[in-house]
Structure formats: structure tokens, C-alpha cells
Design a protein around this motif. Structure first.
Motif, PDB file in Angstrom:
ATOM      1  N   PRO A 112       0.706  -1.195  -0.156  1.00  0.00           N
ATOM      2  CA  PRO A 112       0.079  -0.058  -0.033  1.00  0.00           C
ATOM      3  C   PRO A 112       0.735   1.274   0.080  1.00  0.00           C
ATOM      4  CG  PRO A 112      -0.072  -1.224   2.197  1.00  0.00           C
ATOM      5  CD  PRO A 112       0.432  -1.947   1.251  1.00  0.00           C
ATOM      6  N   LEU A 116       0.303   4.684  -2.747  1.00  0.00           N
ATOM      7  CA  LEU A 116       0.023   5.907  -2.242  1.00  0.00           C
ATOM      8  C   LEU A 116       0.720   6.946  -3.119  1.00  0.00           C
ATOM      9  CD1 LEU A 116      -0.117   5.774   1.749  1.00  0.00           C
ATOM     10  CD2 LEU A 116      -1.924   5.128   0.012  1.00  0.00           C
ATOM     11  N   GLU A 117       1.677   6.609  -3.650  1.00  0.00           N
ATOM     12  CA  GLU A 117       2.611   7.364  -4.417  1.00  0.00           C
ATOM     13  C   GLU A 117       1.859   7.594  -5.772  1.00  0.00           C
ATOM     14  OE1 GLU A 117       5.067   8.969  -3.039  1.00  0.00           O
ATOM     15  OE2 GLU A 117       5.197   7.880  -1.036  1.00  0.00           O
ATOM     16  N   PHE A 121      -3.695   6.104  -7.981  1.00  0.00           N
ATOM     17  CA  PHE A 121      -4.385   5.898  -6.547  1.00  0.00           C
ATOM     18  C   PHE A 121      -5.427   6.841  -6.004  1.00  0.00           C
ATOM     19  CE2 PHE A 121      -4.549   5.134  -1.998  1.00  0.00           C
ATOM     20  CZ  PHE A 121      -4.889   3.940  -1.903  1.00  0.00           C
ATOM     21  N   MET A 122      -4.571   7.996  -6.050  1.00  0.00           N
ATOM     22  CA  MET A 122      -5.555   9.080  -5.379  1.00  0.00           C
ATOM     23  C   MET A 122      -6.846   9.586  -6.080  1.00  0.00           C
ATOM     24  SD  MET A 122      -4.105   9.774  -2.431  1.00  0.00           S
ATOM     25  CE  MET A 122      -2.621   9.086  -1.841  1.00  0.00           C
ATOM     26  N   MET A 125      -9.145   7.055  -4.948  1.00  0.00           N
ATOM     27  CA  MET A 125      -9.511   7.425  -3.532  1.00  0.00           C
ATOM     28  C   MET A 125     -10.665   8.528  -3.791  1.00  0.00           C
ATOM     29  SD  MET A 125      -8.067   6.682  -0.754  1.00  0.00           S
ATOM     30  CE  MET A 125      -8.498   7.075   1.001  1.00  0.00           C
ATOM     31  N   ASP A 126     -10.709   9.388  -4.753  1.00  0.00           N
ATOM     32  CA  ASP A 126     -11.583  10.542  -4.748  1.00  0.00           C
ATOM     33  C   ASP A 126     -12.927   9.724  -5.248  1.00  0.00           C
ATOM     34  OD1 ASP A 126     -10.849  13.193  -4.903  1.00  0.00           O
ATOM     35  OD2 ASP A 126      -9.741  13.328  -6.492  1.00  0.00           O
ATOM     36  N   LEU A 179     -12.058   0.596  -2.404  1.00  0.00           N
ATOM     37  CA  LEU A 179     -10.699   0.300  -2.684  1.00  0.00           C
ATOM     38  C   LEU A 179     -10.041  -1.209  -3.046  1.00  0.00           C
ATOM     39  CD1 LEU A 179      -8.863   2.677  -0.227  1.00  0.00           C
ATOM     40  CD2 LEU A 179      -9.237   3.190  -2.613  1.00  0.00           C
ATOM     41  N   GLU A 180     -10.837  -1.992  -2.157  1.00  0.00           N
ATOM     42  CA  GLU A 180     -10.511  -3.353  -2.513  1.00  0.00           C
ATOM     43  C   GLU A 180     -11.012  -3.836  -3.759  1.00  0.00           C
ATOM     44  OE1 GLU A 180      -9.621  -5.339   0.927  1.00  0.00           O
ATOM     45  OE2 GLU A 180     -10.904  -7.073   0.535  1.00  0.00           O
TER      46      GLU A 180
ATOM     47  N   LYS B  55      -1.692  11.392   2.945  1.00  0.00           N
ATOM     48  CA  LYS B  55      -1.052  11.551   1.731  1.00  0.00           C
ATOM     49  C   LYS B  55      -1.765  12.294   0.628  1.00  0.00           C
ATOM     50  CE  LYS B  55       2.707  10.301  -0.260  1.00  0.00           C
ATOM     51  NZ  LYS B  55       4.076  10.111   0.480  1.00  0.00           N
ATOM     52  N   TYR B  56      -2.975  12.063   0.691  1.00  0.00           N
ATOM     53  CA  TYR B  56      -4.057  12.888  -0.255  1.00  0.00           C
ATOM     54  C   TYR B  56      -4.053  14.374   0.122  1.00  0.00           C
ATOM     55  CZ  TYR B  56      -8.876  13.218  -1.970  1.00  0.00           C
ATOM     56  OH  TYR B  56     -10.145  13.318  -2.888  1.00  0.00           O
TER      57      TYR B  56
END
Lengths: 191, 58
Positions: A112, A116-117, A121-122, A125-126, A179-180, B55-56
Motif C-alpha cells: 500500500p 500511495l505514491e 491511486f489518489m 480515492m476520490d 478500494l479493495e 497523503k491525499y
């Protein structure tokens, strides 16, 4: 424009992103950022070069956002928050015929930290945050992004600690599931 | 409270992200987690989520 003023302005994009995430309302986010920058300029003398401009502005923004949410809390959305605390949509994650074991066992998320980098992924997340009930998302952001303590949130939003935990629990359950399914891949194994 | 099922354990794991649990709650959780891989993973995911949100923001 003074040097400090242009340094403040350089942070506008960042502040807007945080406010937008938190408030989920573009106009309101713009207003809050504007107020933050004005308040920062008005208090310019209090700024000490030893703290970073970004940290200082974030501190001011945090107060402005809490104010905005407090105002919102007086509007009808409070009862919405109450309603979101009461919906019982999480039982599907557990099997009541099997002593409430996980219906689908949570997967092991590999690497994970590396994920995150990644920009994608972000974006995911949004996507997942957008799927949360709106007030649930707001409360979750207050806790995890603004890092308010539980009792501060309860005080600001006039909700009980129990309601707060239910709301945060729902946010986490729905986010991890999203996310999963969309990022980490699901294990079919039954828990 | 002594013997938790997964639903109860997952709630406590979430709650632990926001406040210190009581000694009894912590003990019950330890017993459950020692035998439950699913909830252990869930607990790790909650920490991953927190890291992701920080991080977000940054």
C-alpha cells in the motif's frame, strides 16, 4: 504585492484542493480560501518565518472550514447527519447466519505504501470518497484530513460520540470495500 | 463483551482509531485478533486508509 502576499497566493491551489475535499462545494471552498488568504494578510505581522507558509495557512484554513461546517450544521443537513448515523447498511458485510463472520474476508493489501505514491491511486480515492453519503464523507474528512479529535467533532456538529463512531465506521467500511474492489483486487476466499 | 464476533471486533478496531479503548475492550480485541486473520487485515487496512488520507491532503 508584498513578498509574503505572493507566497500566500502561491498556496491558493493547494488550499482550494483541501477546502474542496472537505466541503464538497466549489463555491463555498472558494469563499473559505479567500477568507483564509485575507485573514492571513491581515495577520501578516504575526507570521513567524520559522513556520512554513503552508503550515500557517493550513492552520487558518482549518478554522475557516470548521466555521463553514458549523454554519452548515445549523441548516437541515444536521438531521441528515443523524439519519446517516442511523442507516443500517453495513450488515451485508457480515453473515448473520454464521456468527457475523465477514461475508467476504478482507484481502491483504500488497505494497500500500507504494500505491500511495501513485496519482491513479489518489484518483481512485476520490472516486471512493465521492460514493460515500455526503455528510459521512464530511465527518470522515474532518477526522482524517483536518485531524480534529473526536470530542471536537462532536462539539462542532452537536452529535453524540456513539453517532460519530458509527459514521466513521461506515466511512471506513465503505472506503475499504471500494478500494479493495477497484484497486487492490478482491480475494474470493470466504472468511 | 468477552467473546467478540467479527462484526463487533471490526467496530472496536475502527473506534480505536478515534479514542483509547478500555482495558476490557483491548483485551477482548487481542483475543479475537490472535485467532482471526480477517479482522487483523481489516485493522491493517484502517491504518493504510489513514496514511492514504494524510497523503491525499499533502
Amino acid at each position: 504585492m508584498s513578498d509574503l502576499a505572493s507566497q500566500f497566493n502561491a498556496q491558493r491551489g493547494y488550499l482550494l484542493r483541501v477546502a474542496q475535499l472537505q466541503l464538497r462545494d466549489r463555491d463555498q471552498a472558494e469563499d473559505v480560501v479567500q477568507e483564509t488568504l485575507l485573514a492571513a494578510l491581515a495577520a501578516e505581522a504575526k507570521f513567524e518565518a520559522k513556520s512554513s507558509v503552508k503550515t500557517w495557512l493550513t492552520g487558518i484554513l482549518k478554522h475557516k472550514i470548521v466555521d463553514a461546517i458549523r454554519k452548515k450544521a445549523r441548516e437541515p443537513s444536521v438531521s441528515m447527519l443523524q439519519q446517516e448515523a442511523e442507516i443500517d447498511d453495513l450488515d451485508v458485510f457480515f453473515n448473520e447466519h454464521d456468527n457475523d463472520h465477514w461475508e467476504t474476508k478482507p484481502a491483504e493489501w500488497r505494497n500500500p505504501e507504494r500505491d500511495l505514491e501513485q496519482r491513479q491511486f489518489m484518483q481512485m480515492m476520490d472516486f471512493c470518497l465521492d460514493k460515500l453519503p455526503p455528510n459521512t464523507a464530511r465527518v470522515f474528512m474532518l477526522r482524517e484530513v483536518m485531524e480534529l479529535e473526536s470530542d471536537e467533532i462532536c462539539q462542532e456538529l452537536k452529535i453524540t460520540a456513539t453517532n460519530l463512531w458509527v459514521i466513521l465506521y461506515r466511512a471506513r467500511m465503505l472506503l475499504r470495500k471500494c478500494l479493495e474492489q477497484n484497486w487492490f483486487g478482491e480475494t474470493p476466499a470466504h472468511g | 463483551m468477552l467473546k467478540l464476533n467479527c462484526k463487533e471486533a471490526s467496530r472496536l478496531l475502527s473506534q480505536a482509531m478515534d479514542q483509547k479503548l478500555t482495558t476490557t475492550q483491548r483485551a477482548a480485541l487481542r483475543v479475537h485478533l490472535s485467532a482471526c486473520e480477517a479482522c487483523t487485515r481489516f485493522g491493517a487496512q484502517l491504518h493504510n486508509l489513514r496514511a492514504a488520507m494524510r497523503k491525499y491532503r499533502d
